[in-house]
Design an enzyme around this catalytic site. Structure first.
Site, short mmCIF file in Angstrom:
data_model
loop_
_atom_site.label_atom_id
_atom_site.label_comp_id
_atom_site.label_asym_id
_atom_site.label_seq_id
_atom_site.Cartn_x
_atom_site.Cartn_y
_atom_site.Cartn_z
N LYS A 190 -8.50 -6.31 -3.55
CA LYS A 190 -7.75 -5.22 -2.75
C LYS A 190 -7.23 -4.12 -3.81
CE LYS A 190 -8.79 -7.00 0.86
NZ LYS A 190 -8.99 -6.32 2.31
N LYS A 218 -24.42 -12.85 1.13
CA LYS A 218 -24.59 -12.79 1.88
C LYS A 218 -24.40 -12.09 3.91
CE LYS A 218 -20.23 -14.99 2.44
NZ LYS A 218 -19.10 -15.71 2.74
N LYS A 241 -21.36 -10.78 3.93
CA LYS A 241 -20.51 -9.12 2.33
C LYS A 241 -22.16 -8.49 2.92
CE LYS A 241 -17.81 -11.38 0.77
NZ LYS A 241 -18.00 -13.27 -0.01
#
Ligand code: TRP
Length: 333
Positions: free
Chosen positions: A113, A196, A199
């Site tokens: 982040k 994925k 994702k």
């Protein structure tokens, strides 16, 4: 009444897709019959990125509707909004005294982040794992169905629990463990073959539970394939295997076997397989989408579900907080 206690949080941002459905939600549905389940929409967690106030309610209600449409039964579990349990932020404050700056800064999701949103590295982001620990420990849960990406957070929850126990000399919080389905957890890949589905940043390669029939067809027909195997019984590339997994889930074993045989005999036609998959996926997702849409139109029903869920959850969280206060020494009257 001696069922093990389970907690899991559902992110309130983003639309649910097939990867969520076949991963997380199916685990919830499997657990709801055998455990004392607390499932909540993690709306407080979403505040780290300062979402538009007008977006919160529709997001929360949509997630609730989609989870119920996918098989979660609010009669069997406590399904609630995190923000409806004031005991969660209270325990979060207590646990913050057990959490150290250094360990929080080392968490990979925090570091990600910091990289992605350097202008908004707020304390809520840093203490995200503490809030998550409070979500879990507030019900003294022992099992937490989460994906691999959350394992480190869970380890931290165990650390905070142990530190609290040690400091206040009590076997108060159990150490919550990750729970994984016995059934082979299916990993669904993005239809473009890149990572994925959960994702995926490519919306065209992700099948959402809210996609209409034609969108589903279009996405499947565009899924990555190749010119096919040239040798009998070849190993399947990941992106082809993924299509077989999706076929198995939506169309069943018999159809899947036919195409597996064709693959093994090198006479598979991916165009035909995708047409079949598109139709079975339309039949698979359609009813979930319709049910979620119907429920979302009935705001009052969702409100009732959340209220009742919060009541059930507070029966448990109020007990934990009262005892935690006593252990800490906050019992003045
Ligand atoms: N962090 C989880 C996620 O991103 C969501 C979550 C919040 C959660 N609180 C939780 C999961 C407590 C399990 C238990 O998916």
């Amino acid at each position: 009444m001696n069922k093990e206690i389970v907690v899991s949080g559902i992110r309130s941002t983003g639309y649910l897709h097939l990867g969520n459905y076949l991963g997380a939600i199916q685990n919830y549905v499997e657990m709801q019959n055998n455990y004392d389940c607390y499932f909540f929409v993690a709306d407080y967690h979403s505040l780290t990125t300062h979402p538009d106030p007008k977006a919160l309610k529709p997001n929360v209600f949509r997630v609730v509707a989609e989870n119920i449409a996918s098989g979660l039964d609010p009669e069997k579990v406590a399904l609630y909004a995190q923000s409806d349990l004031p005991e969660i932020p209270e325990l979060y404050l207590m646990l913050n005294m057990m959490a150290y700056k250094g360990e929080l800064e080392k968490v990979p999701t925090f570091k990600d982040k910091v990289r992605l949103q350097p202008d908004n590295v707020n304390a809520g982001l840093l203490t995200y794992p503490v809030l998550m620990a409070a979500d879990i420990l507030i019900h003294r849960a022992v099992k937490v169905p989460v994906g691999k990406d959350q394992e480190q957070h869970l380890e931290m929850a165990r650390n905070f629990a142990t530190r609290f126990n040690t400091r206040y000399g009590a076997e108060f919080f159990p150490e919550p463990q990750v729970w994984r389905s016995n059934a082979d957890t299916v990993k669904i890949m993005s239809l473009d073959g890149n990572g994925k589905m959960s994702k995926s940043e490519n919306a065209n390669a992700t099948i959402y539970l809210s996609d209409d029939d034609d969108t589903i067809r279009k996405k499947i027909m565009k899924a990555k394939t190749d010119s096919g195997p040239t040798e009998p019984n070849s190993e399947m590339p990941d992106y082809i295997k993924n299509l077989f997994v999706l076929l198995q889930v939506s169309a069943g074993s018999e159809v899947t076997q036919t195409f597996t045989d064709a693959f093994n005999n090198c006479n598979i036609r991916y165009g035909d397989m995708k047409k079949q998959l598109a139709e079975s996926m339309v039949s698979f997702v359609g009813p979930i989408r319709e049910k979620a849409a119907e429920l979302q139109r009935d705001e009052q029903a969702i409100r009732k579900i959340l209220k009742e869920g919060a009541e059930k959850a507070r029966a448990s969280s109020a007990v934990t907080i009262a005892e935690a206060r006593k252990l800490i020494g906050i019992n003045y009257y």
